[in-house]
Design an enzyme around this catalytic site. Sequence first.
Site, mmCIF file in Angstrom:
data_model
loop_
_atom_site.group_PDB
_atom_site.id
_atom_site.type_symbol
_atom_site.label_atom_id
_atom_site.label_comp_id
_atom_site.label_asym_id
_atom_site.label_seq_id
_atom_site.Cartn_x
_atom_site.Cartn_y
_atom_site.Cartn_z
ATOM 1 C CG HIS A 21 19.153 -6.306 -4.817
ATOM 2 N ND1 HIS A 21 19.245 -6.649 -6.144
ATOM 3 C CD2 HIS A 21 19.154 -4.948 -4.811
ATOM 4 C CE1 HIS A 21 19.299 -5.562 -6.896
ATOM 5 N NE2 HIS A 21 19.255 -4.516 -6.107
ATOM 6 C CG ASP A 92 20.374 -9.412 -7.652
ATOM 7 O OD1 ASP A 92 19.216 -9.112 -7.999
ATOM 8 O OD2 ASP A 92 21.237 -8.554 -7.380
#
Length: 187
Positions: A21, A92
């Site tokens: 992340h 991401d």
Amino acid sequence: MTKFLIVGLGNIGPEYAMTRHNAGFMVLDRMAAQYGFGFSMTRLAYTAKWQHKGKQLFFVKPTTYMNLSGRAVAYYLKQENIPVENLLVITDDKDLPFGKLRLKPKGSAGGHNGLRNIDEVLTTQEYARLRVGIGSNFSKGRQVDFVLGEFPDDEVSQLPEYLDRAGDAVLSFCTMGIQQTMNNYNQ
């Protein structure tokens, strides 16, 4: 001098440093190491300024945590007087395989809470985003564990090259424009 706001999304804290992340933070950290600029803690974010080929690049890593990233983005767009068309958000993307990049001039949040918050705060989806593929190798109901998990060893060894390519795409966006950059970096 044309100014750009480059925002890498992630979560602060050492427990998140190498998680999927945090791909946005990782791209900016890699660029800082490569080009010799450093981040300082400022309001709502770690920030850095750097000039490249006659462009002023203002880098932001929000400290608001992923789900409230829009506050920092809106603040620095206004503070630095940067138009939204010169905003690039790096995030991401579990819908792209690891190692793939996808630059888009606009779009939906696609289930990404950081992008969703930016859309809400800016009241637009009309800003560029560079999606960094992290893959989707998780079982049903395990998405949170996957995105907040660290990259496996085989991917860690490939990260430097991948992050460098993402950094090159950022610089291309600022100097060559979005269309040329999409042609060169979208796979």
